[in-house]
Design a protein around this motif. Structure first.
Motif, mmCIF file in Angstrom:
data_model
loop_
_atom_site.group_PDB
_atom_site.id
_atom_site.type_symbol
_atom_site.label_atom_id
_atom_site.label_comp_id
_atom_site.label_asym_id
_atom_site.label_seq_id
_atom_site.Cartn_x
_atom_site.Cartn_y
_atom_site.Cartn_z
ATOM 1 N N PHE A 158 0.842 -1.193 0.000
ATOM 2 C CA PHE A 158 0.000 0.000 0.000
ATOM 3 C C PHE A 158 0.872 1.236 0.000
ATOM 4 N N VAL B 233 -0.390 4.840 0.029
ATOM 5 C CA VAL B 233 -1.473 5.819 0.044
ATOM 6 C C VAL B 233 -0.929 7.166 0.527
ATOM 7 N N TYR C 49 2.973 8.201 1.160
ATOM 8 C CA TYR C 49 3.773 6.970 1.180
ATOM 9 C C TYR C 49 4.190 6.497 -0.221
ATOM 10 N N ASP D 63 4.786 -3.946 4.167
ATOM 11 C CA ASP D 63 4.785 -2.486 4.352
ATOM 12 C C ASP D 63 5.687 -1.833 3.300
ATOM 13 N N VAL D 64 5.267 -0.702 2.783
ATOM 14 C CA VAL D 64 6.031 -0.051 1.713
ATOM 15 C C VAL D 64 7.230 0.759 2.233
ATOM 16 N N ASP D 65 7.149 1.225 3.485
ATOM 17 C CA ASP D 65 8.226 2.089 3.987
ATOM 18 C C ASP D 65 9.385 1.220 4.472
ATOM 19 N N LYS E 70 11.442 7.123 9.257
ATOM 20 C CA LYS E 70 10.620 8.136 8.612
ATOM 21 C C LYS E 70 10.115 9.163 9.625
ATOM 22 N N ARG F 98 2.595 11.100 7.380
ATOM 23 C CA ARG F 98 1.225 10.692 7.653
ATOM 24 C C ARG F 98 0.263 11.852 7.413
HETATM 25 N N1 U5P Z 1 0.260 3.475 4.733
HETATM 26 C C1 U5P Z 1 0.070 4.285 3.618
HETATM 27 N N2 U5P Z 1 -0.200 5.611 3.799
HETATM 28 C C2 U5P Z 1 -0.289 6.196 5.034
HETATM 29 C C3 U5P Z 1 -0.106 5.375 6.172
HETATM 30 C C4 U5P Z 1 0.176 4.035 5.976
HETATM 31 O O1 U5P Z 1 0.163 3.816 2.487
HETATM 32 O O2 U5P Z 1 -0.543 7.406 5.108
HETATM 33 C C5 U5P Z 1 0.543 2.038 4.531
HETATM 34 C C6 U5P Z 1 1.946 1.797 4.035
HETATM 35 O O3 U5P Z 1 1.965 0.634 3.228
HETATM 36 C C7 U5P Z 1 2.720 1.540 5.308
HETATM 37 C C8 U5P Z 1 1.700 0.786 6.125
HETATM 38 O O4 U5P Z 1 3.887 0.796 5.065
HETATM 39 O O5 U5P Z 1 0.432 1.338 5.772
HETATM 40 C C9 U5P Z 1 1.914 0.857 7.631
HETATM 41 O O6 U5P Z 1 1.907 2.183 8.066
HETATM 42 P P1 U5P Z 1 2.964 2.728 9.143
HETATM 43 O O7 U5P Z 1 2.559 2.067 10.411
HETATM 44 O O8 U5P Z 1 4.310 2.276 8.651
HETATM 45 O O9 U5P Z 1 2.809 4.193 9.137
#
Ligand code: U5P
Length: 296
Positions: free
Chosen positions: A64, A66, A69, A154-156, A288, A294
């Motif tokens: 994801f 979104v 991200y 997770d993408v990050d 990040k 966010r």
């Molecule tokens: N994520 C998004 N956009 C956002 C928040 C989260 O795409 O604004 C998705 C990403 O894939 C991210 C995962 O790796 O949800 C988990 O979010 P986080 O807990 O790493 O922020």
């Protein structure tokens, strides 16, 4: 060391003799329900690839991206092309509200990428929570016809070293790097009995990371369906589990034990110093600035 010996009878795979006496002793490599815990040194990469390659498998990989991200996609995809399931058919499913910002990354042969548009959100908790629902419906619509296994990531994050067929299994989870030295009563499970993700203080196996789960498409389908239903049930009671889908995932995996557990080599965090049992970091979350990426 493995060599392919071409003799008149065809090719033979030569590899080190397996031993039941010699191997890693500094870590536990099997759960009490006899699922392997995958650590460097517990598998032979060439041997294991040789078992899975002839099956001509396709591995679905959901990610994801979104809102802001999307900026993480380039590194995620480029490093996945270098290290993730190399030599296998991989189908990435990128879920985003910004399809035009998806970078074009050169994919190796047998690897494909589909962009699927999803709504944006003002609440990061909702983005995280809706992942289960979206994965569930995408499995119904297409993934179950297009892939054998699925990994939801997770993408990050970035890949740094091999993540290969040693990770394949019916239901696969990863041990969170932050809690494997802790006792179960200090895990950040959901502790309010009013939530369907509730876990008692004297229960729990490991603390699993929500940044990765996977397995056979049908097993992951059931996982996403159950977690989504419980999340919605909680929402109906105005309760949101402590760590959203990670809390529901942990509850699900307590009742449905994973058939393979990946060590924290498969989910590290860039801000965490490497520990002695982790010989190789394969995948890790990047550092990040939450306030910046966010939505709020
Ligand atoms: N994520 C998004 N956009 C956002 C928040 C989260 O795409 O604004 C998705 C990403 O894939 C991210 C995962 O790796 O949800 C988990 O979010 P986080 O807990 O790493 O922020």
């Amino acid at each position: 060391q493995i060599t392919i010996d071409e003799d008149q009878k065809g090719s033979r795979l030569l590899y080190k003799q397996p031993s039941i006496l010699d191997g890693r002793t500094d870590v536990v490599s099997v759960t009490p329900w006899l699922a392997p815990i995958v650590w460097e040194g517990t598998f032979d990469p060439v041997l294991i690839d040789n078992i899975y390659k002839p099956m001509n498998l396709t591995i679905a990989t959901t990610v994801f991206a979104v809102g802001k991200y999307v900026r993480f996609l380039q590194d995620f995809l480029e490093t996945a092309e270098k290290h993730f399931m190399v030599g296998f058919n991989v189908h990435y499913y990128v879920f985003t509200d910004r399809p035009h910002d998806v970078p074009s990354v050169n994919l190796a042969q047998g690897r494909h990428l589909s962009v699927i548009q999803v709504p944006g959100s003002n609440r990061w908790q909702e983005i995280s929570a809706r992942r289960m629902e979206i994965i569930q419906t995408t499995i119904e619509r297409q993934i179950r016809r297009e892939a054998d296994y699925i990994f939801c990531l997770d993408v990050d994050s970035k890949f740094h070293a091999r993540w290969g067929s040693e990770s394949l299994g019916r239901l696969v989870a990863v041990i969170h790097p932050g809690y494997y030295e802790e006792t179960r009563d200090s895990f950040p499970y959901e502790r309010r009995p009013a939530s369907t993700a509730y876990i008692r203080m004297d229960e729990g196996d490991y603390y699993y990371g929500g940044a990765m789960f996977g397995g056979f498409v049908e097993d992951v389908y059931t996982l996403t369906k159950v977690c989504r239903k419980r999340f919605e049930e909680d929402a109906g009671n105005s309760i949101e589990a402590a760590w959203q889908e990670e809390s529901h995932l942990n509850r699900y995996l307590l009742d449905n034990k994973p058939s393979k557990v990946l060590s924290p080599e498969y989910l590290w965090q860039d801000l965490k110093a490497k520990t002695k049992e982790v010989k190789v970091i394969r995948f890790s979350g990047v550092i990040k600035n939450y306030a910046e990426v966010r939505p709020n």
